[in-house]
Design a protein around this motif. Structure first.
Motif, PDB file in Angstrom:
ATOM      1  N   ALA A 113       0.839  -1.202   0.000  1.00 34.19           N
ATOM      2  CA  ALA A 113       0.000   0.000   0.000  1.00 34.19           C
ATOM      3  C   ALA A 113       0.872   1.249   0.000  1.00 34.19           C
ATOM      4  CB  ALA A 113      -0.915  -0.008   1.220  1.00 34.19           C
ATOM      5  N   GLY A 139      -3.923   2.072  -3.751  1.00 37.82           N
ATOM      6  CA  GLY A 139      -3.202   2.078  -2.490  1.00 37.82           C
ATOM      7  C   GLY A 139      -4.119   2.274  -1.305  1.00 37.82           C
ATOM      8  N   GLY A 160       1.696   6.888   2.794  1.00 34.91           N
ATOM      9  CA  GLY A 160       2.578   5.884   2.202  1.00 34.91           C
ATOM     10  C   GLY A 160       3.902   5.766   2.932  1.00 34.91           C
TER      11      GLY A 160
END
Length: 206
Positions: A7, A69, A187
């Motif tokens: 992800a 993601g 992220g």
């Protein structure tokens, strides 16, 4: 969350694609001497058609990477489902935008903004970013609740919420690039603080 690094990589990739889109779009506008793509004439489009195709494709890929993601991040059960729905809406809207944007390469009106496909494509783009921001709010709240990214989740959720509300009021005034930096924050957080396979979405107590 089975694979937080996956992800995280997708969310970082989304910003990279956004930056590539932005640089190419600005370079193309500088080449044409036009301040806004809405003012492209058929002659200008003919001169930059290859760049246009790459630009709109990069933009769509950036949003799709971000949506993928966000959909991969599992947090609190109810928030995860809502975030995935928002990400799905974002993906569908940007796919529709891409189809319309690519179909406009041969437009014949005086300006690109005069083409009947321009307004729908613009609104599909705006809706995709609004849905992406909503997914960030929901995911950030979930990361806060589960303790995976307490501080980052809270900060990102608040910023995304403020931007979303302001953008809705202003009718899409914020550049799409802003959501890319929010994806980046999540992220990097996931890449720096991986979660073991044992961590599962927290069931809603509502």
């Amino acid at each position: 969350m089975r694979n937080p690094k996956r992800a995280g990589r997708l969310l970082v990739l989304a910003l990279v694609l956004f930056l590539a889109w932005f640089v190419l779009a600005m370079a193309t506008l500088a080449q044409t001497g036009v301040n806004n793509t809405a003012d492209f004439t058929p002659a200008v489009m003919a001169d930059v058609r290859p760049q246009w195709i790459v630009i709109v494709t990069l933009y769509a890929l950036a949003v799709l990477a971000g949506a993928a993601g966000m959909a991969t991040v599992a947090t609190a059960a109810g928030l995860t489902v809502a975030a995935r729905i928002a990400s799905g809406v974002s993906a569908v809207a940007i796919a529709g935008y891409l189809v319309l944007a690519l179909s406009m390469t041969g437009f014949t009106d005086a300006k690109l903004s005069d083409d009947s496909r321009w307004s729908p494509s613009l609104w599909l783009s705006i809706i995709s970013i609004w849905a992406a921001l909503a997914a960030v709010v929901l995911t950030g709240a979930g990361l806060r609740r589960t303790g995976v990214l307490r501080r980052t989740g809270l900060v990102v959720a608040i910023i995304a919420g403020v931007i979303l509300l302001a953008d809705v009021v202003l009718g899409g005034a914020f550049p799409p690039l802003v959501v890319g930096f929010l994806w980046l924050a999540i992220g990097i957080g996931l890449l720096r603080r991986p979660v073991t396979a044992a961590v599962q979405p927290v069931a809603s107590t509502a």
